[in-house]
Design a protein around this motif. Structure first.
Motif, PDB file in Angstrom:
ATOM      1  N   GLN A 145       0.855  -1.184   0.000  1.00  0.00           N
ATOM      2  CA  GLN A 145       0.000   0.000   0.000  1.00  0.00           C
ATOM      3  C   GLN A 145       0.898   1.244   0.000  1.00  0.00           C
ATOM      4  N   LYS A 146       1.308   1.652  -1.168  1.00  0.00           N
ATOM      5  CA  LYS A 146       2.214   2.788  -1.278  1.00  0.00           C
ATOM      6  C   LYS A 146       1.484   4.089  -0.965  1.00  0.00           C
ATOM      7  N   ASP A 147       2.150   4.939  -0.147  1.00  0.00           N
ATOM      8  CA  ASP A 147       1.633   6.257   0.250  1.00  0.00           C
ATOM      9  C   ASP A 147       0.341   6.148   1.058  1.00  0.00           C
ATOM     10  N   ALA A 148       0.097   5.018   1.698  1.00  0.00           N
ATOM     11  CA  ALA A 148      -1.078   4.851   2.554  1.00  0.00           C
ATOM     12  C   ALA A 148      -0.622   4.790   4.007  1.00  0.00           C
ATOM     13  N   VAL A 149      -1.467   5.298   4.925  1.00  0.00           N
ATOM     14  CA  VAL A 149      -1.156   5.295   6.352  1.00  0.00           C
ATOM     15  C   VAL A 149      -1.342   3.881   6.891  1.00  0.00           C
ATOM     16  N   LEU A 150      -0.281   3.345   7.489  1.00  0.00           N
ATOM     17  CA  LEU A 150      -0.337   1.992   8.048  1.00  0.00           C
ATOM     18  C   LEU A 150      -0.631   1.995   9.540  1.00  0.00           C
ATOM     19  N   ARG A 151       0.022   2.871  10.288  1.00  0.00           N
ATOM     20  CA  ARG A 151      -0.163   2.937  11.748  1.00  0.00           C
ATOM     21  C   ARG A 151       0.031   4.371  12.213  1.00  0.00           C
ATOM     22  N   ILE A 152      -0.498   4.647  13.424  1.00  0.00           N
ATOM     23  CA  ILE A 152      -0.307   5.931  14.098  1.00  0.00           C
ATOM     24  C   ILE A 152       0.353   5.651  15.434  1.00  0.00           C
ATOM     25  N   LEU A 153       1.450   6.337  15.702  1.00  0.00           N
ATOM     26  CA  LEU A 153       2.212   6.120  16.928  1.00  0.00           C
ATOM     27  C   LEU A 153       2.083   7.336  17.834  1.00  0.00           C
ATOM     28  N   PHE A 154       1.791   7.064  19.121  1.00  0.00           N
ATOM     29  CA  PHE A 154       1.732   8.123  20.135  1.00  0.00           C
ATOM     30  C   PHE A 154       2.641   7.710  21.279  1.00  0.00           C
ATOM     31  N   LYS A 155       3.700   8.490  21.474  1.00  0.00           N
ATOM     32  CA  LYS A 155       4.727   8.195  22.474  1.00  0.00           C
ATOM     33  C   LYS A 155       5.355   6.825  22.230  1.00  0.00           C
ATOM     34  N   GLY A 156       5.529   6.488  20.951  1.00  0.00           N
ATOM     35  CA  GLY A 156       6.185   5.250  20.582  1.00  0.00           C
ATOM     36  C   GLY A 156       5.286   4.038  20.523  1.00  0.00           C
ATOM     37  N   ASN A 157       4.018   4.168  20.912  1.00  0.00           N
ATOM     38  CA  ASN A 157       3.088   3.042  20.915  1.00  0.00           C
ATOM     39  C   ASN A 157       2.025   3.240  19.835  1.00  0.00           C
ATOM     40  N   SER A 158       1.639   2.134  19.225  1.00  0.00           N
ATOM     41  CA  SER A 158       0.601   2.186  18.192  1.00  0.00           C
ATOM     42  C   SER A 158      -0.768   2.364  18.843  1.00  0.00           C
ATOM     43  N   ILE A 159      -1.573   3.275  18.319  1.00  0.00           N
ATOM     44  CA  ILE A 159      -2.914   3.538  18.857  1.00  0.00           C
ATOM     45  C   ILE A 159      -3.945   3.279  17.764  1.00  0.00           C
ATOM     46  N   LYS A 160      -5.119   2.890  18.183  1.00  0.00           N
ATOM     47  CA  LYS A 160      -6.197   2.581  17.258  1.00  0.00           C
ATOM     48  C   LYS A 160      -7.051   3.822  17.003  1.00  0.00           C
ATOM     49  N   PRO A 161      -7.743   3.862  15.872  1.00  0.00           N
ATOM     50  CA  PRO A 161      -8.679   4.979  15.631  1.00  0.00           C
ATOM     51  C   PRO A 161      -9.754   5.017  16.702  1.00  0.00           C
ATOM     52  N   GLY A 162     -10.102   6.214  17.139  1.00  0.00           N
ATOM     53  CA  GLY A 162     -11.085   6.389  18.200  1.00  0.00           C
ATOM     54  C   GLY A 162     -10.475   6.587  19.565  1.00  0.00           C
ATOM     55  N   THR A 163      -9.177   6.293  19.724  1.00  0.00           N
ATOM     56  CA  THR A 163      -8.509   6.508  21.005  1.00  0.00           C
ATOM     57  C   THR A 163      -8.432   8.002  21.306  1.00  0.00           C
ATOM     58  N   LYS A 164      -8.739   8.382  22.539  1.00  0.00           N
ATOM     59  CA  LYS A 164      -8.721   9.787  22.930  1.00  0.00           C
ATOM     60  C   LYS A 164      -7.369  10.143  23.521  1.00  0.00           C
ATOM     61  N   ILE A 165      -6.766  11.159  22.951  1.00  0.00           N
ATOM     62  CA  ILE A 165      -5.501  11.693  23.443  1.00  0.00           C
ATOM     63  C   ILE A 165      -5.637  13.207  23.533  1.00  0.00           C
ATOM     64  N   PRO A 166      -4.779  13.865  24.329  1.00  0.00           N
ATOM     65  CA  PRO A 166      -4.908  15.317  24.474  1.00  0.00           C
ATOM     66  C   PRO A 166      -4.752  16.045  23.147  1.00  0.00           C
TER      67      PRO A 166
END
Length: 345
Positions: A145-166
């Motif tokens: 999947q070229k140029d597609a978002v694979l994961r989102i990292l917050f403070k080095g940890n992978s987070i799922k969509p819908g997770t609430k962060i500041p």
């Protein structure tokens, strides 16, 4: 009748009733004053700019209750710092009165991470910025999947969509860089179907056909054949077909030979190598638009005639009379070359 109203007994009873009523009212107010601490007021202590923990302890020691409310986060102040107090400091309130504390929260109000997984990175970055998240680093990882978002990292940890962060948190985004070329196919023969699928996913290949020899769908079956074969070079994202069974490879030898004849091409090395000759390089004919050069005029040559020239010794005339006899020519030897006569045209 009027005389009876002004009777001293009646007046006495009336005065007694009025006195009893006034006494009851007085006792009632005294009782209310005793139970409501009327006249006993406590000044509100000044807890502004203190931490909420210190402010709560001061209010409890003073005999006042408290209610904590958080305002919008302001980075100018310390987290959990008391910003406002109501009633204002110095006001006198009764014992047990609830004092409202307006506190600066620890950080910004939390926001939900939008679902941008498998989305184009350009649009994903815009969506993240709209909700107040800041993208720090973009990490590229091999993926089909070229140029597609694979994961989102917050403070080095992978987070799922819908997770609430500041809000205004700094996040990292992992983006696919495209499949790698000419990657060796892993060896899957001897593994269970479940293990083979895990190895295929780990090497960024796709699971293709899974043929169970008994027609079932048991992931505990052992893989006895695969296509492409292990060691072949393929691009990531290609499908790998599997054949699995509960039988041993020895029992499936005939089926393996059939699969080899279908999916494995054999090259006959007994034939002599093919010899290729070079084709001569012919000149291309001149294009039709170019004028064809006229042939050069040829010179006409005069025909040459060959005559035999008498050579050799000429016979001497004899003196038999007055007139000499002409000499008789002799035969020209074969070794003499004839000379051409000049012909004038």
């Amino acid at each position: 009748m009027l005389k009876s109203l002004f009777n001293w007994k009646v007046l006495l009873n009336l005065l007694v009733a009025i006195g009893i009523f006034i006494g009851l009212v007085w006792l009632t107010f005294r009782w209310l004053e005793y139970h409501t601490n009327h006249g006993q007021e406590i000044p509100v202590p000044n807890v502004i700019n203190k931490s909420v923990h210190d402010a709560v302890k001061i209010l409890e020691d003073t005999g006042l209750d408290y209610e904590v409310d958080s305002a919008a986060y302001n980075p100018k102040y310390r987290p959990l710092q008391v910003l406002k107090v109501y009633p204002s400091p110095g006001s006198r309130v009764k014992d047990g009165r609830a004092i409202q504390l307006m506190v600066n929260p620890k950080s910004w109000a939390p926001v939900a991470v939008p679902d941008v997984i498998n989305k184009y990175s350009g649009l994903a970055f815009q969506r993240l910025e709209q909700v107040g998240l800041k993208v720090s680093d973009t990490i590229y990882e091999p993926s089909i999947q070229k140029d597609a978002v694979l994961r989102i990292l917050f403070k080095g940890n992978s987070i799922k969509p819908g997770t609430k962060i500041p809000r205004f948190s700094v996040i990292d985004v992992v983006v696919g860089s495209g499949p790698m070329r000419n990657i060796a196919i892993p060896n899957l023969v001897g593994l269970t179907v479940k293990e083979a699928k895990s190895v295929i996913a780990r090497n960024l290949f796709e699971v293709g056909l899974v043929d169970h020899e008994d027609g079932g769908n048991d992931d505990s079956d052992i893989v006895y054949y695969q296509d492409p074969a292990s060691g072949d070079a393929r691009d990531q994202g290609m499908q790998i077909d599997l054949w699995a069974s509960k039988k041993t490879p020895a029992e499936l030898r005939g089926k393996i030979e059939i699969l080899n004849s279908t999916y494995r091409m054999r090259v006959d090395t007994t034939l002599p190598p093919v010899r290729y000759d070079e084709v001569p390089n012919f000149q291309d004919p001149p294009p039709m638009n170019d004028p064809v050069p006229a042939p050069a005029p040829q010179k006409k040559e005069a025909p040459k005639t060959e005559t035999a020239k008498p050579t050799g010794t000429s016979a001497k005339p004899t003196t038999t009379g007055d007139k000499p006899k002409p000499a008789v020519p002799t035969t020209t030897p074969a070794t003499d070359k004839p000379k051409a006569k000049k012909v004038i045209i």
